[in-house]
Design a protein around this motif. Structure first.
Motif, short mmCIF file in Angstrom:
data_model
loop_
_atom_site.label_atom_id
_atom_site.label_comp_id
_atom_site.label_asym_id
_atom_site.label_seq_id
_atom_site.Cartn_x
_atom_site.Cartn_y
_atom_site.Cartn_z
N CYS B 80 0.75 -1.11 -0.11
CA CYS B 80 0.04 -0.14 0.09
C CYS B 80 0.87 1.23 -0.14
CB CYS B 80 -0.92 -0.01 1.25
SG CYS B 80 -2.09 -1.40 1.31
N THR B 81 2.22 0.99 0.46
CA THR B 81 3.15 2.47 0.31
C THR B 81 3.68 2.52 -1.12
OG1 THR B 81 4.93 1.10 1.07
CG2 THR B 81 3.52 2.20 2.69
N HIS B 270 -3.70 7.30 5.69
CA HIS B 270 -3.92 5.87 5.13
C HIS B 270 -5.24 5.51 6.04
CE1 HIS B 270 -2.88 2.38 2.67
NE2 HIS B 270 -3.30 1.74 3.85
N ALA B 272 -7.62 2.96 5.01
CA ALA B 272 -7.90 1.74 4.49
C ALA B 272 -9.14 1.34 5.24
CB ALA B 272 -6.94 0.92 4.13
N ASN B 310 -7.73 14.00 5.13
CA ASN B 310 -8.49 13.35 4.15
C ASN B 310 -9.66 14.15 3.36
OD1 ASN B 310 -6.69 11.05 3.68
ND2 ASN B 310 -7.91 9.95 5.54
N LEU B 315 -8.98 7.13 1.35
CA LEU B 315 -9.05 5.79 0.58
C LEU B 315 -10.55 5.31 0.90
CD1 LEU B 315 -6.07 6.04 1.58
CD2 LEU B 315 -5.89 3.59 1.43
N HIS B 320 -8.86 2.68 -3.03
CA HIS B 320 -7.53 2.46 -2.94
C HIS B 320 -7.00 1.76 -3.92
CE1 HIS B 320 -4.10 1.54 -0.81
NE2 HIS B 320 -4.50 0.61 -0.04
N THR B 325 -2.31 5.00 -4.60
CA THR B 325 -2.94 5.72 -3.61
C THR B 325 -1.95 6.79 -3.39
OG1 THR B 325 -4.32 4.32 -2.69
CG2 THR B 325 -3.34 5.65 -1.19
N GLY B 326 -0.58 6.33 -2.80
CA GLY B 326 0.49 7.43 -2.56
C GLY B 326 0.65 8.52 -3.55
N GLN B 329 -2.69 10.75 -3.10
CA GLN B 329 -2.52 11.74 -2.03
C GLN B 329 -1.64 12.92 -2.30
OE1 GLN B 329 -0.63 9.11 0.81
NE2 GLN B 329 -2.58 8.48 1.89
N THR B 356 1.00 6.70 4.21
CA THR B 356 0.54 5.28 3.79
C THR B 356 1.25 4.29 4.55
OG1 THR B 356 2.08 5.39 1.90
CG2 THR B 356 0.01 5.76 1.40
N GLN B 357 0.61 3.15 4.74
CA GLN B 357 1.31 2.25 5.64
C GLN B 357 1.00 0.78 4.74
OE1 GLN B 357 -1.35 1.48 9.22
NE2 GLN B 357 0.41 0.43 9.77
#
Lengths: 370, 370
Positions: B80-81, B270, B272, B310, B315, B320, B325-326, B329, B356-357
């Motif tokens: 996800c990152t 993040h 999610a 956000n 997300l 997502h 995503t990154g 953002q 993000t994580q």
């Protein structure tokens, strides 16, 4: 830019290992590289992991099993050039002074995969024409080379004969069996003129390399210093064909390393299909355009020749675990430059070259020097 | 290190686009970023493409459709990152002087995928325990947070209410519909306490950003200069839990950017699963540990609050598409800093943060300033 050296390398043998986890394969390679380099894992400041097939956070999953070091880790994919790309990115991270020590991992487990897909958009013209089927693409290259330059089926087969023989003396090779010219020519036809034994196997395998800034190497070991002296990752430029692309990547890498093709003593070249090796004798400047077949026949690229090409057995014999290949090539070249290649040792090499070419129009050349 | 600015950004709306090619989605985003930046495609010197799901040489396949520029292109994956990682790598390539102009692409097509797998070794303890199932992992985080700090189900739902409302005023968002607290709480239970409307959707989408050295920006446009001022990609260090990891990534990015949490005006975090946003109010330093739920309820993170979190819908609402995503953002933060975010514009922001994580234990924080 700072000078970058290879502190150590390691490999997991290539083969069919469906019962192993991908991370298990990679770990063996990493531990071998750590031992070879004497770099403690905690000194690694950045990790680049090359893999192509499905999976997320592979670098992180692998490295967690050795220790939690908190550092940036990045997974990279560039088709068949993935491993070479990761080597190049690690080079720049050190050369620019961001980090002193980086780990490069190349790993792939192809025995568990289905059909290799995703190399082109499914609805693209390339795909509809079958151009995303690798043997078909290389068969067109082969037919063109035969038509234009008189390259023969026997020459295409001789690459396999040479590399499969080299593989028998490489403990990391997947295919460790010699084949005669007749056996290669007579094996099952895949796409004319390519026969089964002119194709690399789909293998599992892992390789690792630890790069560091020259000035920190002495903290770790006193092995012969192998410099990563040149690296060039290139994609198609307007008007280029595949030969042009590979030639440009090579030219840029030579220029960066300050060496000429004639300086190269040992090379690991992308022989996924045997025509590739013949074409790249030419694009890498080992012989003039069109003379690759003859250059091979004359024995120049044997382990005992002027430029030993694929002493490891190449992709033909070591195998081609996609994400591993560029890193595995670097391992072989480092062993050769350090004169540690045992039965397949090239005579006193000073300059080694690694070359990969990938789907989507990408070529990468990395040059190592003593 | 040279200063790096965002020359332009662009996006393809998120949604379900199974009939589009992935490259088509990415191209729209790239062309929008080229237009926004006024950078001609031929000036791009390096391409970083973030995608997670299967595919090879995606960057090359996409970019060939705009023009053949011959430059290095690299595909990156960090769960996800991934997109944030690609932004960070592009930053360093420019900051260290290797290149002046780089393109970052983030793209994913999740509508065509099967079940998301590969996040852990299939035979690993994590997998056997179900820890590679994201809602299960986040449900444990939520239960822990509720137990330790008194965070409520209503607070978990309020994140979704806020972000889904923000999404209604974002033309790029996938879910553009408001939901009441009751609707979120009453939606299908996924893993207690997480309900369906506390989960981000699986979306298709693409985003692009063009970064350049500050001193070349004036060649292209005279929009407000948005600096990429800090970037930190981190993985687990020994003894760290998820909170520690995210806190360390944030601390390092703040330090690099020379800003404090209290300086942040707008953040894309993040979310999610909604518990993620509450946890990261805390790890990013917006409020003390354990007070995330209350911080939300007090309205601090509304578009009109002290730190708008956000405003894009996050997300939860934008969606997502993993690799996107990154980068998405970053697009939102750039629009906010340039005061171009129309109906969802935050009041006069000077500092924006993207967080993000990812699975496998990875966190990334990128900070942008005017």
């Amino acid at each position: 830019m700072r000078k970058v050296v290879v502190a150590g390398v390691g490999m997991h043998p290539c083969g069919i290992w469906p019962d192993k986890e991908r991370s298990e394969i990679a770990l063996t390679a990493i531990i071998n590289a750590l031992e070879d380099s004497q770099v403690p894992f905690k000194d690694i400041q950045k990790v680049y992991c090359s893999h192509v097939l499905e999976g997320a956070s592979i670098a992180q999953i692998i490295c967690q099993k050795i220790g939690l070091i908190g550092v940036p880790m990045i997974n990279m994919e560039n088709a068949c050039t993935s491993g070479s790309t990761a080597m190049g990115e690690a080079y720049f991270a050190i050369a620019t002074g961001q980090y002193d020590v980086a780990l490069v991992i190349g790993v792939e487990q192809m025995s568990n995969m289905g059909v290799l897909g995703g190399v082109a958009d499914t609805k693209s013209l390339d795909s509809l024409l079958g151009m995303n089927i690798m043997p078909a693409l290389y068969a067109m290259n082969a037919n063109e080379h035969m038509h234009k330059y008189g390259t023969t089926r026997e020459q295409l087969a001789l690459v396999a004969v040479k590399n499969k023989k080299n593989g028998t003396i490489n403990p990391y090779a997947h295919i460790r069996k010699e084949f005669t010219l007749e056996e290669v020519l007579g094996s099952r036809r895949i796409v004319d003129p390519i026969t089964l034994l002119m194709c690399c196997p789909n293998s599992d395998g892992g390789a690792a390399a630890i790069l560091c800034a020259e000035d920190v190497l002495s903290k770790y070991n006193s092995k012969p210093k192998v410099y990563m002296a040149g690296t060039a990752l290139r994609t198609y430029a307007y008007g280029e064909n595949s030969n042009d692309l590979n030639r440009r990547a090579a030219k840029d890498a030579y220029e960066m390393a300050g060496v000429d093709p004639k300086d190269v003593d040992v090379a690991e070249v992308h022989d996924a299909f045997t025509i590739g090796e013949i074409m790249h004798y030419e694009t890498l400047g080992f012989c003039p355009l069109g003379e690759g077949g003859r250059f091979l026949e004359e024995g120049h690229t044997q382990i005992t020749g002027d430029i030993a090409v694929n002493p490891s057995g190449g992709l033909q014999s070591r195998g081609h675990p996609l994400g591993m290949t560029g890193v595995a090539q670097a391992c072989e070249v480092v062993w050769q430059l350090r004169q540690e290649a045992k039965g397949r040792q090239v005579n006193n090499p000073k300059v080694g070259l690694c070359h990969t070419q990938g789907a989507g129009g990408v070529a990468c050349v990395n040059i190592f020097t003593l």
